[in-house]
Design an enzyme around this catalytic site. Structure first.
Site, PDB file in Angstrom:
ATOM      1  N   GLY A  44       1.060  -0.945  -0.045  1.00 27.36           N
ATOM      2  CA  GLY A  44       0.221  -0.117  -0.116  1.00 27.36           C
ATOM      3  C   GLY A  44       0.940   0.955  -0.135  1.00 27.36           C
ATOM      4  O   GLY A  44       1.887   1.351  -0.658  1.00 27.36           O
ATOM      5  N   CYS A  45       0.335   2.391   0.664  1.00 29.12           N
ATOM      6  CA  CYS A  45       1.215   3.448   0.801  1.00 29.12           C
ATOM      7  C   CYS A  45       2.698   3.091   1.110  1.00 29.12           C
ATOM      8  O   CYS A  45       3.112   2.767   2.126  1.00 29.12           O
ATOM      9  CB  CYS A  45       0.398   4.459   1.738  1.00 29.12           C
ATOM     10  SG  CYS A  45       1.302   5.848   2.146  1.00 29.12           S
ATOM     11  N   PHE A  46       3.422   3.787   0.196  1.00 29.75           N
ATOM     12  CA  PHE A  46       5.017   3.225   0.381  1.00 29.75           C
ATOM     13  C   PHE A  46       5.609   4.224   1.594  1.00 29.75           C
ATOM     14  O   PHE A  46       6.775   3.751   2.176  1.00 29.75           O
ATOM     15  CB  PHE A  46       5.955   3.699  -0.822  1.00 29.75           C
ATOM     16  CG  PHE A  46       5.597   4.888  -1.702  1.00 29.75           C
ATOM     17  CD1 PHE A  46       5.000   5.951  -1.299  1.00 29.75           C
ATOM     18  CD2 PHE A  46       5.936   4.540  -3.070  1.00 29.75           C
ATOM     19  CE1 PHE A  46       5.044   7.047  -2.001  1.00 29.75           C
ATOM     20  CE2 PHE A  46       5.729   5.563  -4.042  1.00 29.75           C
ATOM     21  CZ  PHE A  46       5.143   6.598  -3.653  1.00 29.75           C
ATOM     22  N   CYS A  48       4.462   4.390   4.420  1.00 25.53           N
ATOM     23  CA  CYS A  48       4.227   3.606   5.635  1.00 25.53           C
ATOM     24  C   CYS A  48       5.149   2.273   5.617  1.00 25.53           C
ATOM     25  O   CYS A  48       5.592   1.829   6.628  1.00 25.53           O
ATOM     26  CB  CYS A  48       2.598   3.248   5.944  1.00 25.53           C
ATOM     27  SG  CYS A  48       1.649   4.321   6.001  1.00 25.53           S
ATOM     28  N   TYR A 191      -2.391  11.264   8.163  1.00 29.18           N
ATOM     29  CA  TYR A 191      -2.567  10.368   7.033  1.00 29.18           C
ATOM     30  C   TYR A 191      -2.631   8.939   7.671  1.00 29.18           C
ATOM     31  O   TYR A 191      -3.850   8.116   7.399  1.00 29.18           O
ATOM     32  CB  TYR A 191      -1.520  10.461   6.093  1.00 29.18           C
ATOM     33  CG  TYR A 191      -1.818   8.993   5.166  1.00 29.18           C
ATOM     34  CD1 TYR A 191      -2.838   8.993   4.161  1.00 29.18           C
ATOM     35  CD2 TYR A 191      -0.895   8.035   5.161  1.00 29.18           C
ATOM     36  CE1 TYR A 191      -3.093   7.796   3.322  1.00 29.18           C
ATOM     37  CE2 TYR A 191      -0.886   6.881   4.485  1.00 29.18           C
ATOM     38  CZ  TYR A 191      -2.160   7.044   3.602  1.00 29.18           C
ATOM     39  OH  TYR A 191      -2.052   5.546   2.887  1.00 29.18           O
TER      40      TYR A 191
END
Length: 210
Positions: A44-46, A48, A191
């Site tokens: 997912g979100c890089f 994180c 976020y």
């Protein structure tokens, strides 16, 4: 693209736009050293995924980027459409004497929701799919073994849909994405919390562990 992330991107562009136009993209980490090895994970979100691996002793560097697609040198905007085929991913350069690939796999699983297809937490679409992108046959075998063991022992319900795929060329993301959790800690926390990542990980895996 999720609303939370859109708001953050506007905030970043408003404060960093002039500086970023003068900067080149972050290059690939050096890989010629015999003391280091590479691994690529999509969770997912890089932002994180970078944070998760930056905490691991033996990890030398992390680079956010794009892998698994057809377009050469894709931009964030192109990848976000889902039409390039890329996934947001992180390239991890590590010292295999200090940390094993098996340990990196364990960190990976415990920082994703392997039951979400083409999504991770609040981020939806193929660019946010979870995946292990193996670089050689040894990594492939270890990844398959790791996934098989998880299927047998998983502490949650739901099918594990995380892909294990041979890595294609890895393209570093734009500079403003690199080390985002360190450069923009308040916006990053906003976020991550708003996306429900920590809450879902605790639901899946219980309390985090090293």
């Amino acid at each position: 693209m999720p609303t939370i992330r859109v708001l953050l991107m506007y905030l970043v562009s408003g404060t960093l736009c002039l500086a970023l136009t003068a900067q080149a993209q972050t290059p690939n980490p050096a890989s010629g050293s015999a003391a280091s090895a590479k691994a690529i994970f999509a969770g997912g979100c890089f932002w994180c995924v970078e944070e998760a691996y930056d905490k691991v002793p033996g990890v030398i560097s992390t680079t956010s980027g794009y892998v698994g697609g057809q377009t050469k040198n894709p931009t964030y905007e192109q990848v976000s459409t889902g039409r390039t085929g890329h996934a947001e991913a992180v390239q991890v350069v590590y010292d295999p004497v200090k940390v094993s690939y098996e340990k990196l796999l364990d960190v990976f699983w415990r920082n994703i929701d392997p039951t979400q297809r083409d999504a991770q937490f609040c981020d939806h679409g193929s660019p946010y799919r979870s995946g292990i992108f193996y670089i050689d046959e040894t990594q492939m075998k270890l990844a398959v073994t790791s996934k098989t063991a998880l299927v047998k022992s998983k502490p949650f319900k739901g099918e594990i849909v995380t892909e294990i795929t041979k890595a294609t060329e890895f393209y570093p993301a734009e500079d403003y994405h690199q080390g985002y959790h360190q450069k923009n800690p308040i916006r990053y926390k906003f976020y991550k919390t708003g996306c429900g990542r920590e809450a879902r990980l605790k639901e899946l895996w219980g309390n985090p562990r090293d």
